[in-house]
Design an enzyme around this catalytic site. Structure first.
Site, PDB file in Angstrom:
ATOM      1  N   GLY A  15       3.713  37.882   8.729  1.00 42.02           N
ATOM      2  CA  GLY A  15       2.421  38.396   8.808  1.00 42.02           C
ATOM      3  C   GLY A  15       1.180  37.264   9.594  1.00 42.02           C
ATOM      4  O   GLY A  15       1.436  36.207   9.304  1.00 42.02           O
ATOM      5  N   ARG A  76       8.463  40.608  11.997  1.00 44.08           N
ATOM      6  CA  ARG A  76       9.447  40.338  10.819  1.00 44.08           C
ATOM      7  C   ARG A  76      10.800  40.610  11.164  1.00 44.08           C
ATOM      8  O   ARG A  76      10.941  41.762  11.590  1.00 44.08           O
ATOM      9  CB  ARG A  76       8.768  41.029   9.611  1.00 44.08           C
ATOM     10  CG  ARG A  76       7.532  40.503   9.072  1.00 44.08           C
ATOM     11  CD  ARG A  76       7.395  41.405   7.578  1.00 44.08           C
ATOM     12  NE  ARG A  76       5.898  41.442   7.376  1.00 44.08           N
ATOM     13  CZ  ARG A  76       5.053  40.581   6.859  1.00 44.08           C
ATOM     14  NH1 ARG A  76       5.458  39.422   6.535  1.00 44.08           N
ATOM     15  NH2 ARG A  76       3.677  40.749   6.514  1.00 44.08           N
ATOM     16  N   ASP A 107       6.356  32.689   3.557  1.00 46.81           N
ATOM     17  CA  ASP A 107       7.280  32.535   2.917  1.00 46.81           C
ATOM     18  C   ASP A 107       8.768  33.000   3.641  1.00 46.81           C
ATOM     19  O   ASP A 107       9.693  32.289   3.807  1.00 46.81           O
ATOM     20  CB  ASP A 107       7.135  33.443   1.569  1.00 46.81           C
ATOM     21  CG  ASP A 107       8.267  33.310   0.682  1.00 46.81           C
ATOM     22  OD1 ASP A 107       8.563  32.145   0.201  1.00 46.81           O
ATOM     23  OD2 ASP A 107       8.578  34.384   0.084  1.00 46.81           O
ATOM     24  N   THR A 135      -0.296  31.702   6.003  1.00 46.86           N
ATOM     25  CA  THR A 135      -0.524  32.894   5.504  1.00 46.86           C
ATOM     26  C   THR A 135      -1.642  33.270   4.578  1.00 46.86           C
ATOM     27  O   THR A 135      -2.119  32.122   4.029  1.00 46.86           O
ATOM     28  CB  THR A 135       0.687  33.165   4.449  1.00 46.86           C
ATOM     29  OG1 THR A 135       0.488  34.362   3.492  1.00 46.86           O
ATOM     30  CG2 THR A 135       1.201  32.055   3.599  1.00 46.86           C
ATOM     31  N   ASP A 137      -1.780  34.637   1.947  1.00 51.56           N
ATOM     32  CA  ASP A 137      -1.559  34.829   0.743  1.00 51.56           C
ATOM     33  C   ASP A 137      -1.761  33.548   0.061  1.00 51.56           C
ATOM     34  O   ASP A 137      -1.648  33.380  -1.393  1.00 51.56           O
ATOM     35  CB  ASP A 137      -0.145  35.375   0.518  1.00 51.56           C
ATOM     36  CG  ASP A 137      -0.022  36.970   0.799  1.00 51.56           C
ATOM     37  OD1 ASP A 137      -1.096  37.649   0.905  1.00 51.56           O
ATOM     38  OD2 ASP A 137       1.191  37.390   0.995  1.00 51.56           O
ATOM     39  N   ASP A 139       0.614  31.235  -0.768  1.00 59.65           N
ATOM     40  CA  ASP A 139       1.440  31.433  -1.892  1.00 59.65           C
ATOM     41  C   ASP A 139       2.909  30.451  -1.415  1.00 59.65           C
ATOM     42  O   ASP A 139       3.967  30.774  -1.840  1.00 59.65           O
ATOM     43  CB  ASP A 139       2.182  32.856  -1.943  1.00 59.65           C
ATOM     44  CG  ASP A 139       2.735  33.604  -0.826  1.00 59.65           C
ATOM     45  OD1 ASP A 139       2.398  32.963   0.073  1.00 59.65           O
ATOM     46  OD2 ASP A 139       3.374  34.632  -1.130  1.00 59.65           O
ATOM     47  N   ARG A 181       0.841  41.054  -2.055  1.00 62.56           N
ATOM     48  CA  ARG A 181       1.906  41.936  -2.970  1.00 62.56           C
ATOM     49  C   ARG A 181       2.738  41.042  -3.851  1.00 62.56           C
ATOM     50  O   ARG A 181       2.973  41.571  -5.017  1.00 62.56           O
ATOM     51  CB  ARG A 181       3.151  42.231  -1.784  1.00 62.56           C
ATOM     52  CG  ARG A 181       3.053  43.572  -1.466  1.00 62.56           C
ATOM     53  CD  ARG A 181       4.530  43.993  -0.751  1.00 62.56           C
ATOM     54  NE  ARG A 181       4.799  43.146   0.535  1.00 62.56           N
ATOM     55  CZ  ARG A 181       4.693  43.867   1.641  1.00 62.56           C
ATOM     56  NH1 ARG A 181       4.189  45.180   1.879  1.00 62.56           N
ATOM     57  NH2 ARG A 181       4.830  43.129   2.728  1.00 62.56           N
ATOM     58  N   ARG A 254     -15.384  54.494  -6.842  1.00 61.11           N
ATOM     59  CA  ARG A 254     -15.002  54.701  -5.499  1.00 61.11           C
ATOM     60  C   ARG A 254     -14.034  53.570  -5.108  1.00 61.11           C
ATOM     61  O   ARG A 254     -14.097  52.523  -5.516  1.00 61.11           O
ATOM     62  CB  ARG A 254     -16.418  54.445  -4.535  1.00 61.11           C
ATOM     63  CG  ARG A 254     -17.385  55.476  -4.814  1.00 61.11           C
ATOM     64  CD  ARG A 254     -16.893  56.856  -4.155  1.00 61.11           C
ATOM     65  NE  ARG A 254     -17.639  57.895  -4.369  1.00 61.11           N
ATOM     66  CZ  ARG A 254     -18.049  58.821  -5.431  1.00 61.11           C
ATOM     67  NH1 ARG A 254     -17.323  58.608  -6.714  1.00 61.11           N
ATOM     68  NH2 ARG A 254     -18.960  59.817  -5.495  1.00 61.11           N
TER      69      ARG A 254
END
Ligand code: F6P
Length: 338
Positions: A15, A76, A107, A135, A137, A139, A181, A254
């Site tokens: 990503g 990817r 990752d 990233t 993320d 992570d 995710r 919403r």
């Protein structure tokens, strides 16, 4: 310093993240400054398999420090996860005469880098792989920070602030889904920064009654008439959460799924600066001939770590931030929620 490094490849994979271009620029400019030739591998590990490259010089990376996305494209690659795919990639490295590769990504990119470095070692080839964490993320266990996270947080905050305006006017509940995710860093940092009523993250098992209903209830009791629920995509879908809120407490939220908007945009100062320092460091590491390494941040400093050791590290999720969120958002004159 090793004078063995004559030509290196640089790629972005997985990503994309704002700041990847700044990292590519830093790698290229540092390499060129040391007389090292730089080859951009396009489309991540897939490009290394298919021999998809572009020669880069200092001017090829002019005016990209401020640009989101990646000029090298990204992908990817399933094929790279397979030994045969990596064999082809090693073939490309031999053909191009690469002495090192800088892989910029998250990752999945690092798992690819590790598998590649092991396979190269088996073949006795002299080629080092250096990873740069990028990233949204945040992570990557071995690094306290990953390029792109700050920009993604700021993008999400800007969007949520806008949502808040209209939620406030209409006295509504908003359920916003942010990316992540497997990791809740984005959701939690953003949740704190926007003063969310509730934040749901994959690292914490969802207790709907306590984490959502009770927080909305307490916000209402404290006088609020609008509510902001932030969920990481890996914790629960915003549509599902909105449906349950409607069923259980009768308000009609919403839903906004921020999606890939969080991955784009001009990188923040923090991301440009970190990417520049990491890109510079990656080339220094290759020149010292240290072998396969990961460039990382540890307590604000840029360090390089042995790839095998770095990727075996685990980091405990920063659960204490959850306490901060609860303490600042959902307390009222009746006291802090227990
Ligand atoms: O790059 C990380 C990430 O943005 C995650 O937060 C998200 O779950 C995933 O990528 C989305 O991937 P894709 O762009 O392939 O849909």
């Amino acid at each position: 310093m090793s004078d063995q490094v004559k030509r290196i490849g640089v790629l972005t994979s997985g990503g994309d993240a704002p700041g990847m271009n700044a990292a590519v620029r830093a790698v290229v400019r540092t390499a060129v400054g040391h007389g090292i030739e730089c080859i951009g591998i396009r489309r991540g590990w897939s490009g290394l398999i298919s021999n998809d490259f572009v020669r880069l010089n200092s001017s090829s990376v002019s005016h990209i420090i401020n640009k989101g996305g990646t000029i090298l494209y990204t992908a990817r690659s399933e094929e790279f996860m397979d030994r045969k795919g990596r064999e082809k990639a090693i073939g490309t490295c031999k053909l191009l005469g690469l002495d090192g590769i800088v892989a910029i990504g998250g990752d999945g990119t690092f798992r690819g880098a590790l598998a590649l470095s092991r396979q190269i070692a088996e073949g006795g080839q002299n080629l080092s792989v250096v990873g740069i964490p990028a990233t949204i993320d945040n992570d990557i266990s071995c690094s306290h920070y990953t390029i792109g996270f700050d920009t993604a947080c700021n993008t999400a905050i800007e969007c949520i602030d806008k949502l808040r305006d209209t939620m406030q006017s209409h006295e509504r509940c908003s359920v916003v889904e942010v990316m992540g995710r497997h990791a809740g860093y984005l959701a939690l940092y953003v949740g704190i920064a926007v003063g969310a009523t509730a934040v749901l993250i994959p690292e914490r098992e969802l207790d709907f009654e306590n984490d959502v209903v009770e927080n909305i209830r307490r916000a209402r009791l404290a006088g609020s008439t609008h509510y902001m629920v932030v969920t990481a995509e890996g914790a629960a879908s915003a549509y599902e959460i909105a449906k349950r809120i409607k069923e259980e407490i009768g308000i009609d939220p919403r839903v906004t799924v921020l999606g890939h908007i969080q991955r784009g945009g001009s990188p923040s100062a923090r991301d440009r600066e970190t990417a520049s320092r990491m890109g510079y460091e990656a080339v220094q590491v290759l020149m010292t001939g240290k072998g396969n390494r990961i460039v990382a941040t540890r307590d604000g400093r840029i360090v390089d770590l042995d790839m095998e050791e770095a990727l075996a590290m685990t980091k405990a999720f920063e659960m204490d931030r959850y306490d901060v969120l609860e303490a600042l958002t959902n307390n009222d004159s009746f006291g802090y929620k227990r």
